[in-house]
Enzyme design. Structure first.
Site, mmCIF file in Angstrom:
data_model
loop_
_atom_site.group_PDB
_atom_site.id
_atom_site.type_symbol
_atom_site.label_atom_id
_atom_site.label_comp_id
_atom_site.label_asym_id
_atom_site.label_seq_id
_atom_site.Cartn_x
_atom_site.Cartn_y
_atom_site.Cartn_z
ATOM 1 N N GLU A 75 0.317 -18.212 52.862
ATOM 2 C CA GLU A 75 -1.012 -18.342 52.264
ATOM 3 C C GLU A 75 -1.703 -16.996 52.019
ATOM 4 O O GLU A 75 -2.729 -16.671 52.631
ATOM 5 C CB GLU A 75 -1.907 -19.222 53.156
ATOM 6 C CG GLU A 75 -1.369 -20.605 53.319
ATOM 7 C CD GLU A 75 -2.375 -21.543 53.944
ATOM 8 O OE1 GLU A 75 -3.535 -21.174 54.140
ATOM 9 O OE2 GLU A 75 -1.986 -22.685 54.229
ATOM 10 N N GLU A 107 3.410 -27.183 54.817
ATOM 11 C CA GLU A 107 2.380 -27.658 55.748
ATOM 12 C C GLU A 107 1.629 -28.824 55.131
ATOM 13 O O GLU A 107 1.242 -28.750 53.961
ATOM 14 C CB GLU A 107 1.347 -26.571 56.090
ATOM 15 C CG GLU A 107 1.827 -25.485 56.985
ATOM 16 C CD GLU A 107 0.738 -24.471 57.277
ATOM 17 O OE1 GLU A 107 -0.458 -24.815 57.190
ATOM 18 O OE2 GLU A 107 1.079 -23.310 57.551
HETATM 19 C C1 GCO Z 1 -3.177 -22.595 56.988
HETATM 20 C C2 GCO Z 1 -2.420 -22.023 58.031
HETATM 21 C C3 GCO Z 1 -2.432 -22.752 59.345
HETATM 22 C C4 GCO Z 1 -3.700 -23.542 59.650
HETATM 23 C C5 GCO Z 1 -3.615 -24.937 59.051
HETATM 24 C C6 GCO Z 1 -4.914 -25.691 59.311
HETATM 25 O O1 GCO Z 1 -2.551 -23.276 56.179
HETATM 26 O O2 GCO Z 1 -4.367 -22.315 56.927
HETATM 27 O O3 GCO Z 1 -1.070 -21.885 57.635
HETATM 28 O O4 GCO Z 1 -2.305 -21.658 60.208
HETATM 29 O O5 GCO Z 1 -3.844 -23.672 61.035
HETATM 30 O O6 GCO Z 1 -3.490 -24.859 57.681
HETATM 31 O O7 GCO Z 1 -5.988 -24.950 58.789
#
Ligand code: GCO
Length: 452
Positions: free
Chosen positions: A174, A360
């Site tokens: 990200e 994710e």
């Molecule tokens: C993100 C990160 C994670 C976060 C999850 C929840 O995508 O921001 O990869 O570290 O913890 O997304 O916010």
């Protein structure tokens, strides 16, 4: 096309080689921030700065995963997933970002990776999940071109050492968060609010990504390489012309600023027109380095973004608005699986992309343990709906190879500290006791059903 919301994820016929996994990140779970030669990173500094995180929470201990990695791998094995996505902490390998390698740091990831292989769990590491060595930050961080060179050396070192045991590797997690959220919006480390700095950081990270891909391919060209992005469906807050124009600008600034240099070898023309003179000097010469061919890309998806016109603000002159009241998760993010479908199909239409992993997807629901049970049905509903949306996009022709639940276990949720729980497994931070939530049992049953 609306997704078929009646379909259950248990009806989804996953291809035999479709990867189902779980994801974490080093700073969010490891703890042991002063152990075995680890150097300081910007999140150590930021979380120890008063007012920056809820309750002043830090990653000093987190889930104590650095010491509990074996029992945590047993939990992953018990879930029955195919793969584990985690991040390697740059400051454990190079305490000052470059120079002397910390052998004890490498040794921890040797243990972790070998532990995965012994349990027949595929290994999907990320090189940078936001824990920039403070030594490099002190010299300008990503705005200093030497940081990208140091990152490429770190990447080559990791590939040299672990490459024979990896199933994939991603460079950044990200980059929008580690550039815009952190240097323009001031929410994440280092907490700056400066558009010129944010643009220089975004470009610096793009160049670091390209150099790292080149360096890793030179070290070992057998490991599939990619990057993880958090593009979002951007919707106009109203059907007014101004808000629709705002949504188009935000699409360029939030998504295009990342997708276009990586996959089109250029920045969006509107961004160049509005901000080109504020990108770092010589940015055009870096574009060919940035746009390295990738074997896959990762999408982290949670929620859509709704924007309205903010005429008096500087480009993109937009503001995020919450126009949809419910349903929302406990962190306040709107639940809208259709937006996942919309974005996957939209990107599939507009870009020539390599295969995708949903790297994710998950939700913050803060249910506690009652009589040994964590009844987090809303998380099961969320994941079920988003798996159905993903399947609908696949039926539309989007090449998706896997899905990783965020997260294996509750962990340090950045500026929210430990107040928000995203895990399939509950963590009691006082005792470090792990408890399977109902969603973990549900995810486990999905694995079992898939295996027949
Ligand atoms: C993100 C990160 C994670 C976060 C999850 C929840 O995508 O921001 O990869 O570290 O913890 O997304 O916010």
């Amino acid at each position: 096309m609306p997704i078929d919301s009646e379909e259950s994820s248990h009806d989804i016929q996953f291809a035999e080689d479709f990867i189902l996994g779980v994801a974490t990140a080093a700073y969010q779970i490891e703890g042991a921030v002063l152990e075995d030669g680890r150097g300081t990173c910007i999140w150590d500094t930021f979380s120890h700065t008063p007012g920056r995180t809820v309750n002043g929470d830090t990653g000093d201990v987190a889930c104590d995963h650095y010491h509990r990695w074996q029992s945590d791998l047993e939990l992953i094995k018990e879930l029955g997933v195919d793969a584990y996505r985690f991040s390697i902490a740059w400051p454990r390998v190079f305490p000052h970002g470059s120079g002397q390698i910390n052998q004890r740091g490498l040794a921890f990831y040797d243990r972790l990776i070998d532990g995965c292989l012994e349990r027949d769990i595929k290994v999907f590491p990320t090189l940078y999940h936001w824990d920039l060595p403070q030594s490099l930050a002190d010299k300008g961080g990503w705005t200093n071109r030497s940081t990208a060179d140091a990152f490429a050396h770190y990447a080559a070192t990791v590939m040299d050492h672990f490459g024979d045991r990896l199933d994939a590797m991603t460079t950044f997690n990200e980059p929008w968060c580690s550039s815009i959220l952190s240097h323009l919006l001031g929410v994440h480390a280092p907490g700056e609010k400066n558009l010129d700095t944010a643009l220089a950081v975004a470009h610096g990270q793009h160049r670091a990504h390209g150099l790292a891909i080149q360096a890793m391919r030179a070290a070992r060209d057998s490991v599939p390489l990619g990057i993880v992005l958090n593009t979002q469906s951007i919707y106009a807050a109203s059907d007014s012309e101004r808000d629709n124009a705002a949504a188009s600008r935000h699409e360029n600034f939030h998504n295009g600023l990342f997708l276009d240099p990586l996959f089109n070898g250029q920045y969006p023309s509107e961004v160049v027109e509005k901000l080109g003179d504020r990108l770092p000097r010589g940015w055009r010469e870096d574009l060919s380095t940035i746009a390295q061919p990738l074997d896959f890309w990762g999408l982290n998806y949670y929620t859509p973004m709704r924007v309205a016109d903010a005429a008096t603000a500087e480009y993109p002159a937009t503001r995020i608005v919450d126009v949809v009241a419910e349903p929302r998760t406990d962190i306040g993010w709107e639940v809208d699986p259709q937006a996942l479908y919309d974005m996957l199909v939209n990107l599939h239409t507009r870009y020539t992309l390599p295969p995708c992993y949903i790297t994710e997807n998950g939700a913050a629901y803060n249910h506690g343990v009652r009589d040994g049970v964590v009844d987090d049905q809303p998380r099961i509903d969320y994941m079920q709906q988003h798996l159905v949306a993903m399947q609908s996009a696949m039926n539309h022709g989007v090449d998706i190879r896997g899905y990783f639940a965020w997260s294996l276990m509750d962990n340090f949720e950045w500026a929210e500290g430990y107040s928000m729980r995203f895990g399939l497994i509950h963590v009691d931070y006082t005792t470090q006791k792990r408890t399977f939530k109902r969603s973990a049992h549900w995810y486990q049953s999905l694995m079992q059903q898939r295996r027949g």
